[in-house]
Structures are given as structure tokens and as C-alpha cells.
Design a protein around this motif. Structure first.
Motif, PDB file in Angstrom:
ATOM      1  N   HIS A  31      32.710  39.002  48.438  1.00  0.00           N
ATOM      2  CA  HIS A  31      32.707  39.983  47.354  1.00  0.00           C
ATOM      3  C   HIS A  31      31.275  40.312  46.947  1.00  0.00           C
ATOM      4  O   HIS A  31      30.869  41.472  46.882  1.00  0.00           O
ATOM      5  N   ARG A  56      27.865  41.124  37.314  1.00  0.00           N
ATOM      6  CA  ARG A  56      29.137  41.866  37.185  1.00  0.00           C
ATOM      7  C   ARG A  56      30.339  40.969  37.485  1.00  0.00           C
ATOM      8  O   ARG A  56      31.413  41.162  36.956  1.00  0.00           O
ATOM      9  N   LEU A  57      30.122  40.005  38.392  1.00  0.00           N
ATOM     10  CA  LEU A  57      31.216  39.082  38.712  1.00  0.00           C
ATOM     11  C   LEU A  57      31.484  38.141  37.533  1.00  0.00           C
ATOM     12  O   LEU A  57      32.597  37.700  37.321  1.00  0.00           O
ATOM     13  N   THR A  63      34.160  32.093  37.520  1.00  0.00           N
ATOM     14  CA  THR A  63      35.281  32.747  38.187  1.00  0.00           C
ATOM     15  C   THR A  63      36.159  31.718  38.889  1.00  0.00           C
ATOM     16  O   THR A  63      37.385  31.759  38.813  1.00  0.00           O
TER      17      THR A  63
ATOM     18  N   TYR B  29      36.927  43.171  46.081  1.00  0.00           N
ATOM     19  CA  TYR B  29      35.795  44.001  45.660  1.00  0.00           C
ATOM     20  C   TYR B  29      36.192  45.476  45.649  1.00  0.00           C
ATOM     21  O   TYR B  29      35.917  46.202  44.693  1.00  0.00           O
ATOM     22  N   LEU B  45      34.685  46.731  33.967  1.00  0.00           N
ATOM     23  CA  LEU B  45      35.503  45.636  34.501  1.00  0.00           C
ATOM     24  C   LEU B  45      34.621  44.454  34.863  1.00  0.00           C
ATOM     25  O   LEU B  45      33.656  44.607  35.610  1.00  0.00           O
ATOM     26  N   ASN B  46      34.933  43.291  34.284  1.00  0.00           N
ATOM     27  CA  ASN B  46      34.297  42.067  34.750  1.00  0.00           C
ATOM     28  C   ASN B  46      34.965  41.719  36.073  1.00  0.00           C
ATOM     29  O   ASN B  46      36.135  41.374  36.107  1.00  0.00           O
ATOM     30  N   TYR B  47      34.207  41.865  37.168  1.00  0.00           N
ATOM     31  CA  TYR B  47      34.829  41.722  38.503  1.00  0.00           C
ATOM     32  C   TYR B  47      35.517  40.370  38.671  1.00  0.00           C
ATOM     33  O   TYR B  47      36.486  40.234  39.408  1.00  0.00           O
ATOM     34  N   GLY B  48      34.975  39.357  37.978  1.00  0.00           N
ATOM     35  CA  GLY B  48      35.545  38.013  38.106  1.00  0.00           C
ATOM     36  C   GLY B  48      37.009  37.948  37.680  1.00  0.00           C
ATOM     37  O   GLY B  48      37.790  37.171  38.226  1.00  0.00           O
ATOM     38  N   TYR B  51      40.193  38.289  40.180  1.00  0.00           N
ATOM     39  CA  TYR B  51      40.729  37.260  41.090  1.00  0.00           C
ATOM     40  C   TYR B  51      41.890  36.444  40.497  1.00  0.00           C
ATOM     41  O   TYR B  51      42.902  36.260  41.176  1.00  0.00           O
TER      42      TYR B  51
END
Lengths: 886, 114
Positions: A31, A56-57, A63, B29, B45-48, B51
Motif C-alpha cells: 500500500h 495518510r495511512l 493500523t 490502496y 480518508l485515513n487510509y489505515g 483495512y
């Protein structure tokens, strides 16, 4: 449905974690890479692109944690993790774990053992149908309030005719019989019952049938039902026994049934025999029994479903007063009491068991305090570990749950070991216990008992773990990270808490020691009571002559005369005699009397006397001295002469200040009772037990009142029990089918009479010893820990000129303070609780100053001893070494 | 660009499902980018968070995945709708429309009066 499916998936997520973690890492890595690729294509530098991608992740680890939480059931997951961690951490400190588990095992094991017996005696359902509706019916007498009395058959017949509160009411009495024909002749206890007895009790036979309603009258009474135990013991559990013939009291009986194991009814209060019956015979009332005369039976009744105990009691009380009006001669001052059968059976042991249960609870509390104190000590050594965990983000709840998991694990291990201990403990208890306890049988570790143990273990974990866990997880432990190895405020607090635990241990130990001390003193006083007869060197044996064989009085008299003669001639025998009821061997005869020349007192207030039939040999064997007058003459011992000998107490009570010798009395033992002259006065003896005052006693010569059942007594210089085989042979030489029973020494009878007191005081002493040991360990633990903690302080003191003695005094003073505080709290508590013991104590006050003083001395000694070792260590510490700890 | 909005709780799952319905199998992604783009960059958007949401949909059986290779040759998990997932879209769409219709009655002055 969807959420259920998700839950299953999550629970399954507990497995195969390694693969999932790898996949997730790979997925997140690609990702980020894709994000970086896109950003670089848009013209960003690779470094800036990667930074942006991670921002951003929301961070890699965060996570991952989010996904992990989603993947599994977090609570279960963390519980399992806590458990794994707890096992690891306990294995790392085997010493601590062993001591803790052993302490808990002792506490929990002792509780389980006592509860096993409490459960069997007081809680377990009786093996009867609907036992809550079965009551025992007793008579009561205003002169002996609170005591249950056996019942008169005439009264019983009237009750049964009039009472409507019961489905059925049955009478019964225990008697001795002999079983001959197959194998050794044996004397057995049988129960004669009205035919509806088993229906009233609520039992059905294992084999065969119960008595038919018309069985019982003469000619229809030669049927018997066997108990399971007798069936197994004498007939090897042979199922074809039903319908076979056996010989009881030299008469043929047909076995019609066998009862299931454990079924039977033995009421100690009503039994003339003192042992549980092993077989049943039917009986029917004779016409003359409808007339009021004597009380010697027992009765049970089954309440109708719609009638309460209170209602039934009210009805019976009303019937009793109408009977008093009808038969004032017989029933004045007499009432009726209904006792639920469960209370009746548990009654005797219940108070003792409750006291023991309380005592053993105290032992567990002390064990808990000890473990709590150990946990606190362990907590202070783990301050850094917990501080680091907290710093890394573990919440207080997580740390707390981790610590409590450890405590629970310890308690459960303690519980498991405790169950093992309890198995031995129960066997030991049963071996030590008086017969009345084992009479109920079926004492074993059962489901409810194991449940109790599990519950106690969990409660224990909470009780001894919560305070240390709360103290250990306190947020300000982070302070300790800054303080390095020195103890911060939390260390001081933990130390105070530990001292509080040890003080309460000492206080609880004081209570137990006082209880045990009082019981011991009471037992010692009881054992020193002079029963009025010699107890050593006397062998006794009961002979019950079957009336089928010995029909006439002269035959019976001849048998006993011969027996006494032959036994008296045996080598080593100094004297031999016979008596109708041996002291300390159960119920005996007692009745009203009339004194010639004195006004007859109103009904219910007549003078009462115990009545024994004996020969001169009995007085010689027992060593009962003649005070005044004379013994029986030979003629009086062969042919009736209307003479009696009375006891000192008799003369004192009924002829106070006047001459008893030569006076004439009539004792209500038979239908017609001639006046008999008092020719001698002998010394008093204790008769029922050691604690009961000697009662007025009348001795008849044998011909005056012939008993088929007598007890032979023999006095020897040597070992009394060794005489038993010769005694047996002597009896067989007169009648080869005649069994002997209860062949015991007088010493054994006396010892059996205080078995309950020995049992309870023995156990209390054991528990008190445990308590003392645990308290000593507690004091030792807290003192030696304090010594370690204060090493630096001692170093400074030594450097400033304190010598070894000063430092030793410092530590001993600390230990003494704990002991004094514990005594200060424990003594008033013991004073309060010992009141509950008073009814078990014989000539011993609950506030016995000697016992309290002894407890203070013992505890102070143990406290000093327990702090002496740490004190010596502190004093020996080299100042330099001690300062290095600083 | 104006102010950005956070994703409301509960709507992310529907957005993921709708995206997969429109574009077919896609990696995490890709889904995240597509949601942002579709919102006209109005969503932040918080990409985390994508998931755990994907894992939940997978556990509920709405989506499945295969390992595949992305455009730029990276090994990636490709998520796709299952049949149950399609039914879920229909169901949730109806729910959503019902909810917005009710809200609309409160928010539109005319609706409130009638």
C-alpha cells in the motif's frame, strides 16, 4: 446472522496468527509503495513521498493494531495472553509460587474437608422420598425442658387415631437380637416397626417387598427385611436371599426384602441400644399396650402435603392437653414435639460442625492475609516491570487484569492441591470422628463440594489479590522509574499494607488459639472428672439371652449365675459381676418411686430414680464402695427378698437429714411394685457421661427384676482386652449358640463418651496450630522483607555508632509492635466469639483468664521468634555492605 | 479545495462495496484513492481505517480476496464482491435512501409543513 458469522471468523482468527501477521505486513507495505510511486510520478521527492504515505495511512503499527483488534475477540485474546504471561511469570519465581500455592492449599483444603462433612451431615438430601415432610414425634416433660423423650405406646395409639395432619404415623423401637445358623453367632441390632413404617419414611426396597399391613401380630411376625450392609456382610450380596429362612433369636424368619445402601433410621435419642439397626421386623400393638404404662418407643410421621409443620404441631399440642385430662396419672406435665427428620439427624453434630466451619474459615482468612502480604512484597519488586509496561501504553485496567489473572491462577492451583489435601483430610476426619458422625455414611467429595472449592478459590483470589493488585497497578508507579532502585511512596504504602495484613493475621490467630485453648482446658477438666468407679482393668461384654430359648426367669438367672461363676474362676480375674445397664453405654431405665410414709406428690412431680439390676460382684468389679449398711446377702441374690441398695445422691435427695437405711420404697418398674427396704448406701457414679451430675440410683438384686440382657463385667490386674477370648469361651461352654456383643473395656466406653469433645477440640487445636504457623510465617516474611528494604538505613545507623544490639532491638521492637497490635485487636474479638463456645465447654468460662494469658504468652513468643531471625541478620550486616545498597 | 469532511461511521463499508461494484476487483490502496476521488476530494480518508473495514466485510462474507500483482508489479491483495456482498449493497442502499428521505422531511421547510 452476519455478526454471528463474523464472530466465528474472529474466534477462529485466534489460530494461524503468524501467517495473518505476515500477510498484513505485506499488504500494508505494498500500500505504502503504491502511494509513494504515485506521489513520485506527481513530482514529489521519494523521501517526502514516503513520509506523506505513512502520514495518510496513520502509521504502520497503529493500523496493524486496528486490524488485529478487528481480527480476534479482544477480551478473550487478552485473557489468554494474560494467562500465558501469568504462567511464565510464576514459573520464573518458583519459590514464591510454591509457598503461595502451599499456603492456599492448606487453607482451601482444610475448608473443603470440613465442608465435605458439613455437606454430608447438614445439607445433602436424605435418601427418603420427600424427606422435608417427615417428622420425628417426641414427648416432652416440663421437668426436663428442651429434651426429647421416647413415647408411650398408649399415647401413640391415641395420636394416630386423632391427628389429621399426617398421611401416616409409625412407631418403632430398637432391640438386640441374635443371628445364628449360618457362620458365627452374632448379636445384631434390629428395629421393630409398624408395617407402614417404610411408607412413612418414604423408602422402597432394593429387593423384595416391605411389610404387608397385616404382618406384625403373633404368628404373622416371622418376616424380616435386611439392611444393605447386613446383606453384604453376612450374605455376600446374594440376590436369592429373598424368600430364604434365617434364624433370629433362635426363631426362623423369612427374608422378604433388602433395603438400598444407606437407607435406615437411627435416632440416638430414642435408641435403647446405641447402635444403628441392621434389620427390620414388624410388630403390632398388644391389647394391653393401649393402657398408659411406660415410655420406650419412637415415632415418625409424614405430614400431609397441605399441612405445615406449625399447624401439625398445634394440632398435636391440643391432642396432648386432651390426653392430660384423660389420663392425668400418666400424662400430666407431658407434651408433644415434632422435629423435622433432617434436624433430628443432623442435630447432634450441627453446632460442633458450625464452630469448626467458622474456625476453618478463619484459617483460610489467615492464609489469604499471608498470600496477600506475599503478593504485595512481590509487587514492590515488580514495580519497574509494571512501570515499563505502563510507560509503553498499558492502561491501568490492563495491568490490573494481568495481575488478577496471576492471582486467580495461584488460587486455582491452591484449590486443586487443596482438593488433594481434602481427600486425605476427610479420611483423617472420619477416622477421628465420633460414631454419630459416620452414622450418616456417604461422606465423600461430591459435585457440590467441588463447586464449593472452586467458589472458595475464586473468592480467595479476589480476597487476597485485589489489594496488592490495586496497589501494584497504581499509576504513580511511574515515579519509581525516576527514583531508581529506592522505594518511593508506593513502597512505603505497600509496607504499611503488609503490616496491616500481618496484624490481622495475628488477631485471627488469637481468636483461634483462644478457642482451641478453651476447648482443650474443657476436655482436660472433663477427663479428670472422677466417674466414681475404676475405669482401668475392666472388661465388659453384653449378653442378650433369646426369650425363645430362655423362657422362664430361673433359666435366665441360672445362666448369668453360671457365667459370673465361670468367668470369676478364669486365671487373672479378680472379680466378676453382671449389671442390667452399664454406665456410659447408652440409655438405661429410670422411673418414678413412692416413699413409704410420705405424702404422694402431685402428678408430674414424683421423685425419680435410675434403676439398675446387679449382683454384689458388679460393685466389686467397678470399685463402687459401700458407704453405709450392707451389700446383698447370698439369699437375696438367689431369691427375691424385697431389698434394694441406693446411691448417695438418692439418700441425699430424698432423705435429706434423715436416715435412709431401713426406709421402704416402691419403684414403678412393673405392673405391681412392692415396697422394698433400703439395706445399703453406695457411693455415686457418673452414669450417662462425665459431664452429667450423678443421679439418684436404685440397685435391685437380680431375682427382683430379671433381665434377659445383662452386661458381664470382669476386673483383672493385667490387660483387660486380652481376656476377651477366654470370656467368649466361657460363655460358649454354657451355650454354644450364645453370642457376646460390645466386648469393650470400661476405659473404651468412657473414651467413646467424650469422642465428640475430643474430635472438636482436636480439630480446633489443629486449626489453631495452622493459624499460628501461618501468622509466624507472615511476621517472619514482613520483617525479613523490611530488613532488606531498610538495609541502607541500618548502614547509616551503624556508621553513626549504633551497635548490633541497637539494630536488633529496633527490628524486634517492630515485630513486637505487630504482635501487640494483633493481640489488642484479637483479644476483644476472641472474648466476643468465645461466648459462642460456652455451650461446648465443661466447667470452663468463655473468658477464662488462664487461657487468654497462655495465648498472649504463646503469641508473643512466636512473634519474637519470627522477628528474631531477621533481626539477627540485620545486626550482622556490615555497615559498608549495607551502605552499598543505598 | 474547501474544508474536508471525515468519513461518517458506518458509511465506509457501503462506499467500499459500491466502489468494488463499479470497478471490479481492487486492492486496498486503490479502493481508498477511489473513494477520495469519487467524493471530489471532499472526504479526508485515513487510509489505515480502510483495512479493519475490509477485514470486517470479509469476515461478514460480503467480499473475498485473491493475491494478485498491481500495475507497478507489486504483490497485493485484490478484493472483490461476493454474491452476498451484492445483496448487501442493495439492502444498505435501500436503508440509506430511507434514512435520507426521513431526514429530508425534517430539513426541507416544505416537507415539514405538509
Amino acid at each position: 446472522m452476519r455478526s454471528l458469522r463474523a464472530l466465528v471468523a474472529r474466534a477462529l482468527g485466534l489460530f494461524g496468527r503468524a501467517g495473518q501477521e505476515r500477510d498484513l505486513a505485506e499488504e500494508l507495505e505494498s500500500h505504502v509503495q503504491m502511494h509513494v510511486d504515485d506521489a513520485v510520478r506527481a513530482g514529489m521527492s521519494p523521501e517526502a513521498a514516503r513520509r506523506e504515505a505513512l502520514t495518510r495511512l496513520g502509521g504502520f503499527d497503529a493500523t496493524r493494531e486496528l486490524v488485529r483488534d478487528r481480527r480476534r475477540v479482544p477480551l478473550l485474546e487478552s485473557a489468554l495472553r494474560d494467562l500465558r504471561f501469568a504462567i511464565r511469570s510464576l514459573r520464573k519465581s518458583p519459590g514464591f509460587t510454591a509457598v503461595t500455592v502451599a499456603t492456599l492449599a492448606l487453607g482451601i483444603g482444610a475448608n473443603t474437608a470440613i465442608f465435605t462433612i458439613v455437606h454430608a451431615v447438614m445439607l445433602a438430601p436424605l435418601p427418603f422420598h420427600d424427606p422435608d415432610r417427615v417428622v420425628v414425634v417426641w414427648e416432652t416433660n416440663v421437668q426436663r425442658p428442651g429434651r426429647s423423650n421416647v413415647i408411650g405406646p398408649a399415647n401413640f395409639l391415641r395420636w394416630r387415631g386423632r391427628a389429621t395432619a399426617f398421611q401416616s404415623m409409625s412407631a418403632f423401637y430398637d432391640f438386640r437380637t441374635s443371628l445364628t445358623g449360618s457362620g458365627e453367632p452374632e448379636e445384631l441390632v434390629a428395629q421393630a416397626v409398624t408395617p407402614d413404617f417404610f411408607a412413612t419414611l418414604g423408602v422402597t426396597p432394593l429387593l423384595g417387598r416391605v411389610f404387608a399391613p397385616d404382618e406384625g401380630p403373633d404368628g404373622r411376625d416371622s418376616v424380616a427385611i435386611l439392611s444393605h450392609a447386613l446383606w453384604q456382610r453376612r450374605f455376600g450380596g446374594d440376590r436369592t436371599i429373598v424368600g430364604r429362612s434365617i434364624v433370629l433369636n433362635r426363631r426362623p424368619f423369612t427374608v422378604i426384602g433388602v433395603m438400598p445402601a444407606g437407607v435406615g433410621l437411627f435416632l440416638k435419642t430414642g435408641s435403647l441400644v446405641g447402635k444403628p439397626p441392621e434389620l427390620w421386623e414388624p410388630f403390632a400393638f398388644l391389647p394391653e399396650q393401649a393402657q398408659p404404662q411406660g415410655r420406650y418407643m419412637s415415632a415418625i410421621a409424614r405430614l400431609r402435603p397441605d399441612v405445615s409443620l406449625e399447624k401439625a404441631q398445634a394440632q398435636m399440642t391440643a391432642i396432648a392437653s386432651s390426653l392430660t385430662a384423660e389420663w392425668p396419672q400418666f400424662d400430666t406435665g407431658w407434651g408433644i414435639r415434632l422435629v423435622p427428620i433432617h434436624d433430628e439427624l443432623a442435630g447432634e453434630m450441627r453446632p460442633v460442625l458450625l464452630v469448626l466451619f467458622g474456625a476453618v474459615g478463619f484459617v483460610l482468612l489467615i492464609a489469604c492475609a499471608n498470600v496477600a502480604s506475599l503478593l504485595l512484597a512481590r509487587g514492590t519488586t515488580r514495580v519497574r516491570e509494571i512501570a515499563i509496561r505502563t510507560a509503553l501504553g498499558a492502561s491501568r485496567a490492563r495491568v490490573l487484569s494481568q495481575l488478577m489473572t496471576e492471582n486467580l491462577l495461584l488460587a486455582l492451583c491452591g484449590g486443586a492441591c487443596g482438593i488433594l489435601l481434602a481427600r486425605w483430610g476427610v479420611a483423617l476426619l472420619l477416622a477421628l470422628s465420633p460414631a454419630s458422625l459416620t452414622g450418616l455414611g456417604r461422606v465423600h467429595l461430591s459435585g457440590p463440594v467441588l463447586g464449593f472449592t472452586a467458589l472458595v478459590s475464586i473468592l480467595t483470589a479476589g480476597l487476597c489479590g485485589l489489594a496488592p493488585a490495586l496497589a501494584g497497578s497504581r499509576p504513580e508507579v511511574q515515579e519509581s522509574l525516576k527514583e531508581g532502585t529506592r522505594q518511593g511512596t508506593s513502597g512505603v504504602r505497600a509496607r504499611r499494607l503488609r503490616k496491616a495484613f500481618v496484624v490481622s493475621e495475628v488477631a485471627l490467630a488469637v481468636v483461634l488459639l483462644v478457642g482451641a485453648g478453651l476447648m482443650l482446658k474443657s476436655l482436660r477438666t472433663l477427663r479428670r472428672v472422677d466417674p466414681g468407679f475404676q475405669r482401668r482393668g475392666i472388661l465388659t461384654a453384653r449378653v442378650n439371652l433369646p426369650s425363645a430359648r430362655y423362657k422362664e426367669d430361673p433359666e435366665v438367672m441360672r445362666f448369668f449365675e453360671q457365667a459370673v461363676e465361670r468367668i470369676g474362676a478364669l486365671p487373672g480375674v479378680r472379680a466378676a459381676g453382671a449389671v442390667s445397664f452399664l454406665p456410659f453405654a447408652g440409655l438405661a431405665a429410670a422411673t418414678d418411686l413412692v416413699i413409704q410414709g410420705e405424702p404422694v406428690p402431685p402428678h408430674g412431680q414424683e421423685p425419680v430414680t435410675e434403676v439398675r439390676v446387679c449382683d454384689n460382684g458388679y460393685f466389686r468389679v467397678m470399685g463402687i464402695p459401700l458407704r453405709r449398711g450392707r451389700m446383698f446377702t447370698d439369699l437375696e441374690q438367689r431369691r427375691s427378698g424385697d431389698v434394694v441398695i441406693v446411691s448417695d445422691a438418692f439418700a441425699r435427695r430424698y432423705f435429706a437429714g434423715t436416715e435412709a437405711l431401713g426406709r421402704r420404697i416402691s419403684v414403678a418398674m412393673a405392673d405391681t411394685n412392692p415396697f422394698m427396704e433400703i439395706v445399703g448406701i453406695v457411693a455415686d457414679i457418673k452414669d450417662a457421661d462425665l459431664s452429667t451430675e450423678a443421679r439418684p440410683m436404685t440397685y435391685y438384686p437380680v431375682p427382683q427384676l430379671v433381665y434377659n440382657a445383662m452386661t458381664l463385667t470382669v476386673r483383672t490386674d493385667g490387660d483387660a482386652l486380652a481376656l476377651a477370648p477366654m470370656l467368649q469361651r466361657a460363655i460358649r461352654s454354657i451355650d454354644k449358640d450364645q453370642p457376646l456383643s460390645d466386648v469393650r473395656t470400661m476405659d473404651q466406653w468412657v473414651a467413646a463418651s467424650i469422642a465428640k469433645e475430643r474430635f472438636s477440640s482436636g480439630l480446633l487445636v489443629l486449626f489453631a496450630g495452622l493459624a499460628l504457623l501461618l501468622a509466624a510465617i507472615g511476621i517472619y516474611g514482613v520483617m525479613s522483607y523490611a530488613v532488606g528494604q531498610r538495609a541502607a538505613e541500618f548502614g547509616i545507623r551503624a556508621a553513626l555508632g549504633a551497635d548490633a544490639g541497637d539494630i536488633r532491638a529496633l527490628i524486634l521492637g517492630d515485630g513486637a509492635r505487630i504482635a501487640v497490635l494483633g493481640l489488642a485487636i484479637g483479644t476483644p474479638l476472641a472474648l466476643l466469639l468465645s461466648q459462642a463456645l460456652t455451650k461446648f465447654l465443661y466447667q470452663t468460662r468463655g473468658a477464662d483468664p488462664l487461657t487468654f494469658a497462655a495465648v498472649v504468652v504463646v503469641l508473643a513468643g512466636v512473634a519474637l521468634l519470627a522477628s528474631y531471625l531477621p533481626a539477627r541478620r540485620a545486626a550482622r550486616m556490615a555497615p559498608l555492605e549495607a551502605l552499598r545498597h543505598f | 479545495m474547501g474544508e474536508k469532511q471525515d468519513v461518517w461511521q458506518g458509511t465506509l463499508a457501503l462506499m467500499i462495496l459500491k466502489t468494488l461494484e463499479t470497478l471490479g476487483p481492487l486492492h486496498g490502496y486503490g479502493i481508498a484513492r477511489r473513494i477520495e476521488q469519487t467524493s471530489g476530494d471532499r472526504l479526508c480518508l485515513n487510509y489505515g481505517t480502510i483495512y479493519p473495514a475490509l477485514l470486517r466485510l470479509e469476515q461478514e462474507g460480503s467480499i473475498a480476496f485473491d493475491w494478485g500483482v498491481s500495475d507497478n508489479n507489486r504483490r497485493a491483495k485484490f478484493y472483490k464482491l461476493t454474491r452476498s456482498g451484492r445483496r448487501q449493497i442493495a439492502l444498505e442502499t435501500r436503508e440509506w435512501e430511507k434514512t435520507t428521505a426521513i431526514l429530508a422531511r425534517f430539513l426541507t421547510p416544505d416537507g415539514a409543513r405538509s
